[in-house]
Design a protein around this motif. Structure first.
Motif, PDB file in Angstrom:
ATOM      1  N   ALA A   8       0.378  -1.081  -0.240  1.00 45.57           N
ATOM      2  CA  ALA A   8      -0.051  -0.140  -0.045  1.00 45.57           C
ATOM      3  C   ALA A   8       1.461   1.160   0.257  1.00 45.57           C
ATOM      4  CB  ALA A   8      -0.936  -0.234   1.152  1.00 45.57           C
ATOM      5  N   LEU A   9       2.377   1.306   0.681  1.00 41.70           N
ATOM      6  CA  LEU A   9       2.857   2.032   0.586  1.00 41.70           C
ATOM      7  C   LEU A   9       3.714   2.405  -0.666  1.00 41.70           C
ATOM      8  CD1 LEU A   9       3.904   4.206   2.665  1.00 41.70           C
ATOM      9  CD2 LEU A   9       6.231   2.953   3.479  1.00 41.70           C
ATOM     10  N   TRP A  10       4.081   1.259  -1.160  1.00 44.24           N
ATOM     11  CA  TRP A  10       4.317   1.658  -2.508  1.00 44.24           C
ATOM     12  C   TRP A  10       3.465   2.134  -3.709  1.00 44.24           C
ATOM     13  CZ3 TRP A  10       4.161  -3.656  -6.020  1.00 44.24           C
ATOM     14  CH2 TRP A  10       4.692  -2.765  -7.536  1.00 44.24           C
ATOM     15  N   GLY A  11       2.024   1.338  -2.974  1.00 47.93           N
ATOM     16  CA  GLY A  11       1.565   2.200  -4.590  1.00 47.93           C
ATOM     17  C   GLY A  11       1.124   3.454  -4.152  1.00 47.93           C
ATOM     18  N   GLY A  12       1.118   4.340  -2.925  1.00 45.37           N
ATOM     19  CA  GLY A  12       0.612   5.326  -2.618  1.00 45.37           C
ATOM     20  C   GLY A  12       2.194   6.208  -3.126  1.00 45.37           C
ATOM     21  N   VAL A  13       3.130   5.596  -3.281  1.00 45.50           N
ATOM     22  CA  VAL A  13       4.103   6.598  -3.405  1.00 45.50           C
ATOM     23  C   VAL A  13       4.007   6.869  -5.330  1.00 45.50           C
ATOM     24  CG1 VAL A  13       6.510   6.387  -3.881  1.00 45.50           C
ATOM     25  CG2 VAL A  13       6.509   6.180  -1.592  1.00 45.50           C
ATOM     26  N   ALA A  14       4.115   5.981  -6.150  1.00 39.54           N
ATOM     27  CA  ALA A  14       3.509   6.143  -7.351  1.00 39.54           C
ATOM     28  C   ALA A  14       2.600   6.877  -7.458  1.00 39.54           C
ATOM     29  CB  ALA A  14       3.169   4.401  -7.562  1.00 39.54           C
ATOM     30  N   LEU A  15       1.601   7.030  -6.594  1.00 39.80           N
ATOM     31  CA  LEU A  15       0.431   7.551  -7.711  1.00 39.80           C
ATOM     32  C   LEU A  15       0.866   8.782  -6.846  1.00 39.80           C
ATOM     33  CD1 LEU A  15      -2.846   8.000  -7.780  1.00 39.80           C
ATOM     34  CD2 LEU A  15      -3.513   7.938  -5.101  1.00 39.80           C
ATOM     35  N   ALA A  16       0.905   9.435  -5.810  1.00 42.50           N
ATOM     36  CA  ALA A  16       2.225  11.247  -5.632  1.00 42.50           C
ATOM     37  C   ALA A  16       3.162  11.092  -6.491  1.00 42.50           C
ATOM     38  CB  ALA A  16       2.750  10.533  -3.910  1.00 42.50           C
ATOM     39  N   ALA A  17       3.398  10.557  -7.258  1.00 45.26           N
ATOM     40  CA  ALA A  17       4.067  10.611  -8.368  1.00 45.26           C
ATOM     41  C   ALA A  17       3.948  10.830  -9.714  1.00 45.26           C
ATOM     42  CB  ALA A  17       5.462   9.406  -8.978  1.00 45.26           C
TER      43      ALA A  17
END
Length: 509
Positions: free
Chosen positions: A316-325
């Motif tokens: 979930a944290l990885w997905g959040g970073v990808a979305l923020a990027a």
């Protein structure tokens, strides 16, 4: 890593919301848990939904230009020097390799299909850490579906590098305990190398790669008081991730063209003009709408609490970073959402495992997104090949000198007619798109003057030009030139968005 059931903690035994049968099901799941079966299902599904566009060289403006660059590299052109684009080199090397296999379009589409299945398999392996085998396989199928929905149903860069990034994430998430103890397993080092290789396909992958590297380094450094050995392990992770880009930089430095590399992959992205705030907000709203369903299913699945919290939280944290990027990009296109497909699909797996409505949610995910897939617009796909063949036949007949200028699309006409592009700016939008003015490191107005001074005998002009605003200085030059052409014909071709009108001016100069 062998499939094994997630741990069932004693505190969960009496919880009514925990599906104990699903958690303990791997042995009963039989074939579904076997790697070969999962990959075969994913490959068959990917081929099924992508095959309507197989052999269709005109399907997407980006993919056909990547293919043209691949052809030109085989002909001896140097990337950024003789033919220009702004992505990192590995993507074009893949297309160059495809050009050695005969039908370049089918070759890169077949490889992209295998990569889509590999990405789905990596998604299933991630999902298996917190969901049973059947739900994990559903997550892999959801990844393949989202890939097509987000504009990755042909040969976009993320189709090729997503499996590498997912491999990096899988290496880290399966080594959390060892990293917290201050150890760096070899698979984590390999994962950083895979993530760094993803950046060699497209610079934007650096956000996710840096997250994986920083998370690993933080866990190692937080394990105990840093000493020389611990710092060496962290340095090794950084070096593994940076190796692909360092190798590229070293090659260009040695060849004397490092300045061209820097300008293309870094400076050009800072110099181009980006949409105004209102347009950007509209695109963000469209993106949020696209990812809304998988995002809701992911959150509902987590609320059930039937998963191992730590792997799910890391994904979930990885997905959040990808979305923020993605949201941080000054520009936004549909295919920019492609890096979100793997974490989003994996996070949906706990919902798919629900015995009540999990399968209904999975069916809704596939139905909604497949309905909107461009490859499944079968009416356009049936008309696309005959229209493209007619275009190639006519332009070839009208251009015996092979002095051709494509202004709009399709740029792959240069390769099909064995015509050398008349400028280093071979991607047509770099000449006519107002947002690109001054960003390429080349004077577009002077480049256009040199092109027209070479007297191209045929000009293929898209109507209307897909840009707002256009570069008026170059467009006006072209309009003056085509007035002298003795023949003009309008033809129609089809790409993933539907019909495209082309005005072919011939017997010019």
């Amino acid at each position: 890593m062998q499939d094994r059931p997630p741990a069932v903690h004693s505190a969960d035994v009496d919880r009514p919301d925990v599906d104990r049968a699903a958690i303990a099901a791997p042995r009963a799941a039989g074939e579904r848990s076997r790697p070969w079966f999962q990959f075969a299902c994913l490959l068959g599904f990917a081929a099924l939904i992508r095959c309507p566009a197989f052999g269709e060289w005109n399907y997407a403006i980006d993919d056909q230009y990547f293919a043209l660059v691949g052809k030109r590299l085989l002909a001896g052109d140097r990337l950024y020097v003789d033919i220009w684009d702004r992505k990192t080199p590995l993507l074009y090397l893949v297309y160059a390799a495809a050009a050695t296999l005969g039908n370049q379009t089918l070759a890169y589409q077949a490889f992209a299909t295998v990569c889509a299945a590999l990405g789905g398999y990596a998604t299933a392996r991630l999902a298996r850490l917190f969901a049973p085998p059947g739900a994990a396989l559903m997550a892999g199928l959801a990844y393949v579906t989202l890939l097509s929905r987000f504009g990755g149903d042909n040969g976009e860069a993320a189709v090729f590098y997503n499996p590498l990034m997912a491999a990096g994430a899988l290496a880290v998430v399966t080594s959390l305990e060892r990293l917290r103890q201050g150890f760096v397993p070899w698979r984590v080092t390999g994962g950083m190398l895979a993530a760094g290789t993803a950046v060699a396909f497209k610079q934007s992958a650096a956000f996710e790669a840096c997250f994986l590297g920083a998370a690993s380094a933080w866990m190692v450094l937080a394990s105990r008081r840093p000493d020389g050995q611990t710092l060496a392990r962290v340095a090794g992770l950084a070096l593994a991730g940076a190796t692909p880009l360092l190798a590229i930089a070293a090659w260009y430095w040695r060849s004397g063209h490092f300045a061209e590399l820097r300008q293309a992959v870094v400076e050009s992205n800072l110099l181009r003009i980006y949409p105004p705030p209102g347009e950007r907000l509209r695109r963000i709203a469209a993106l949020v709408g696209m990812i809304g369903l998988p995002l809701v299913l992911a959150m509902l699945g987590r609320r059930r609490g039937a998963t191992d919290a730590r792997p799910w939280a890391f994904v979930a944290l990885w997905g959040g970073v990808a979305l923020a990027a993605v949201l941080a990009y000054p520009n936004l296109y549909l295919h920019y959402a492609l890096p979100l497909a793997c974490p989003l699909a994996a996070l949906c797996a706990p919902f798919f495992a629900r015995p009540d409505i999990g399968r209904l949610g999975f069916a809704a995910m596939l139905a909604v997104n497949l309905w909107l897939c461009d490859t499944l617009a079968l009416a356009d796909r049936l008309k696309a090949r005959p229209a493209a063949e007619a275009l190639v036949s006519y332009v070839a007949q009208e251009t015996p000198s092979r002095k051709l200028l494509v202004f709009g699309m399709p740029s792959y006409l240069y390769a099909l007619l064995d015509a050398k592009p008349p400028s280093v700016l071979a991607f047509p939008p770099h000449l006519f798109d107002g947002a690109e003015a001054g960003a390429t490191g080349h004077d577009e107005v002077k480049a256009m003057q040199r092109i027209l001074a070479s007297r191209p005998s045929t000009v293929v002009l898209q109507q209307p030009l897909p840009a707002a605003p256009v570069n008026l200085a170059t467009v006006r030059q072209l309009h003056r030139y085509v007035r002298s052409c003795r023949r003009a014909r309008t033809m129609q071709v089809y790409d993933h968005d539907g019909a495209v009108a082309l005005r072919i001016y011939s017997r010019c100069g």
